[in-house]
Design a protein around this motif. Structure first.
Motif, PDB file in Angstrom:
ATOM      1  N   GLY A 211      17.536 104.543  12.517  1.00  0.00           N
ATOM      2  CA  GLY A 211      17.806 105.545  13.536  1.00  0.00           C
ATOM      3  C   GLY A 211      19.223 106.067  13.492  1.00  0.00           C
ATOM      4  N   LEU A 212      20.164 105.256  12.965  1.00  0.00           N
ATOM      5  CA  LEU A 212      21.549 105.709  12.862  1.00  0.00           C
ATOM      6  C   LEU A 212      21.743 106.603  11.652  1.00  0.00           C
ATOM      7  CD1 LEU A 212      24.437 105.679  13.892  1.00  0.00           C
ATOM      8  CD2 LEU A 212      24.817 103.547  12.632  1.00  0.00           C
ATOM      9  N   LEU A 249      25.536 105.615  19.724  1.00  0.00           N
ATOM     10  CA  LEU A 249      24.162 105.397  19.288  1.00  0.00           C
ATOM     11  C   LEU A 249      23.185 106.279  20.071  1.00  0.00           C
ATOM     12  CD1 LEU A 249      23.929 101.546  18.670  1.00  0.00           C
ATOM     13  CD2 LEU A 249      24.787 103.368  17.176  1.00  0.00           C
ATOM     14  N   GLU A 250      23.476 106.490  21.347  1.00  0.00           N
ATOM     15  CA  GLU A 250      22.621 107.383  22.128  1.00  0.00           C
ATOM     16  C   GLU A 250      22.675 108.801  21.582  1.00  0.00           C
ATOM     17  OE1 GLU A 250      24.083 106.858  26.052  1.00  0.00           O
ATOM     18  OE2 GLU A 250      23.193 104.859  26.283  1.00  0.00           O
ATOM     19  N   ALA A 251      23.865 109.246  21.176  1.00  0.00           N
ATOM     20  CA  ALA A 251      23.991 110.579  20.582  1.00  0.00           C
ATOM     21  C   ALA A 251      23.217 110.649  19.271  1.00  0.00           C
ATOM     22  CB  ALA A 251      25.465 110.909  20.347  1.00  0.00           C
ATOM     23  N   ALA A 252      23.323 109.591  18.454  1.00  0.00           N
ATOM     24  CA  ALA A 252      22.573 109.560  17.200  1.00  0.00           C
ATOM     25  C   ALA A 252      21.072 109.586  17.472  1.00  0.00           C
ATOM     26  CB  ALA A 252      22.947 108.311  16.404  1.00  0.00           C
ATOM     27  N   SER A 253      20.638 108.843  18.485  1.00  0.00           N
ATOM     28  CA  SER A 253      19.219 108.777  18.804  1.00  0.00           C
ATOM     29  C   SER A 253      18.671 110.133  19.224  1.00  0.00           C
ATOM     30  CB  SER A 253      18.982 107.749  19.919  1.00  0.00           C
ATOM     31  OG  SER A 253      17.656 107.776  20.366  1.00  0.00           O
ATOM     32  N   ARG A 254      19.497 110.910  19.884  1.00  0.00           N
ATOM     33  CA  ARG A 254      19.029 112.233  20.312  1.00  0.00           C
ATOM     34  C   ARG A 254      18.632 113.081  19.106  1.00  0.00           C
ATOM     35  NH1 ARG A 254      19.115 115.579  24.682  1.00  0.00           N
ATOM     36  NH2 ARG A 254      19.203 117.807  24.231  1.00  0.00           N
ATOM     37  N   HIS A 255      19.327 112.905  18.014  1.00  0.00           N
ATOM     38  CA  HIS A 255      19.078 113.726  16.835  1.00  0.00           C
ATOM     39  C   HIS A 255      18.041 113.112  15.899  1.00  0.00           C
ATOM     40  CE1 HIS A 255      22.189 116.737  17.643  1.00  0.00           C
ATOM     41  NE2 HIS A 255      22.867 115.737  18.169  1.00  0.00           N
ATOM     42  N   SER A 256      18.020 111.801  15.792  1.00  0.00           N
ATOM     43  CA  SER A 256      17.014 111.170  14.922  1.00  0.00           C
ATOM     44  C   SER A 256      15.699 110.965  15.655  1.00  0.00           C
ATOM     45  CB  SER A 256      17.527 109.816  14.414  1.00  0.00           C
ATOM     46  OG  SER A 256      17.578 108.864  15.465  1.00  0.00           O
ATOM     47  N   GLY A 257      15.747 110.874  17.003  1.00  0.00           N
ATOM     48  CA  GLY A 257      14.559 110.615  17.788  1.00  0.00           C
ATOM     49  C   GLY A 257      14.091 109.184  17.732  1.00  0.00           C
TER      50      GLY A 257
END
Length: 352
Positions: A211-212, A249-257
């Motif tokens: 996810g990252l 990580l939350e920002a990364a999750s927004r883009h990777s889903g």
């Protein structure tokens, strides 16, 4: 055998953007002493309707590696390395897979699904499918294992970032090797690194679920993020980033889903920041934003330039801190084991 310095450990996991259940799992522990090896493990359940119990499978994977990793670290002795290397490459991967599958089968026996307790074993194992990345740091030795996607990232004493377990070829689509596959131990990649001199030990060892790395448009962007992360750690220690990492990580999750999990071990330096903190340094997100995209430090195809990402204009999630990088976007493809696999498609099925 020379002793390693003490290591400081951090683990963080965030649920995928718009998802109802985090299907990642993480376990960490140890200081790096002879009687207390550092053990890091991250596991990523495959998600989607095809793998309804993958959160349980990921938890079993991380727990089993944590136990096996401690046992492995206790075996590290001068003169044992040739035998231990073969054990790391062949016996331990098979033990991990067999023990995981046995534990899953026992869990199903206690809590069977609609298919019934006598459902075919391979179909049951698939319901719990998970990847696994694990590492052990003991005096004089660094070993890591990987099955399926995810990333092991290392920062050397000279600041160079490397990904020693990255496959030479990426798989197509969302296929990945998995603990649920028959004889999955044949698909485990192993990194073996003796450390006869403490000064040559890595400064940072980081494990992350995909996810990252999937939140970056290229491998080079992910590498640059790790470099910036280490720069801040070196100047401020773990207290300087503990509150920021979940937001990154939350920002990364927004883009990777996808669910996003990070486990890291920072080598404590004499006179350095360590757990007691240190002087404030530049935020790694700023260096990340300014830096050009370097060539990949590993594998073939390092000269290949990434194509423009059509999702680069995605807005950042609300946060009291800025996003860890501008235009954080989805990559062109996942990196995972190039032979056989299962779908790891959390981001496609778990969004509302």
């Amino acid at each position: 055998m020379s002793a390693l310095a003490t290591w400081d450990i951090l683990e963080t996991s965030v649920i995928g953007y718009g998802k109802g259940l985090n299907q990642d799992s993480v376990r960490t522990g140890g200081t790096g002493a002879a009687t207390d090896p550092v053990v890091l493990a991250v596991a990523d359940g495959h998600g989607s309707a095809s793998y309804p119990r993958s959160d349980i499978g990921a938890r079993f994977a991380a727990e089993l590696f944590a136990a096996k990793g401690r046992e492995f670290g206790a075996l590290v002795r001068t003169g044992r390395l040739p035998w231990l290397r073969d054990y790391a490459r062949y016996e331990l991967p098979e033990q991990l897979v067999r023990d995981w599958q046995a534990r899953v089968w026992a869990h199903w026996g206690r809590q069977p699904g609609p298919e019934g307790a006598d459902a075919p074993r391979e179909e049951v194992l698939r319901l719990y499918g998970s990847t696994l990345v694990g590492a052990v740091l003991a005096p004089g030795l660094f070993v890591a294992w990987q099955l399926g996607d995810g990333d092991l990232t290392v920062v050397d004493p000279d600041g160079r970032v490397r990904l020693p377990l990255a496959p030479e070829r990426a798989e197509l689509g969302d296929e990945t090797a998995s603990l649920c596959l028959p004889e999955a131990w044949h698909l485990v990649r192993v990194h073996w690194e003796p450390l006869p001199e403490p000064a040559r030990a890595p400064r940072l060892v980081a494990l992350s679920t995909d996810g990252l790395s999937k939140s970056f448009a290229s491998d080079a962007g992910f590498t640059e993020f790790t470099s910036g992360l280490y720069a801040r750690l070196a100047s401020r220690g773990l207290p300087g980033i503990e509150d920021d990492v979940p937001r990154w990580l939350e920002a990364a999750s927004r883009h990777s889903g996808d669910d996003t999990t990070l486990a890291l071990a920072l080598r404590a330096e004499d006179g350095g920041a360590g757990r007691d903190g240190g002087v404030a340094g530049a935020d790694p997100r700023e260096a990340w934003a300014r830096a050009p995209e370097p060539a990949r430090p590993w594998g073939p195809g390092a000269e290949t330039e990434a194509e423009a990402d059509p999702t680069s204009d995605l807005s950042d999630p609300p946060s009291s801190l800025s996003n860890p990088g501008p235009n954080l976007s989805d990559p062109l493809s996942e990196r995972s084991d190039p032979t056989g696999g299962t779908r790891n498609d959390d981001e496609e099925t778990e969004r509302p």
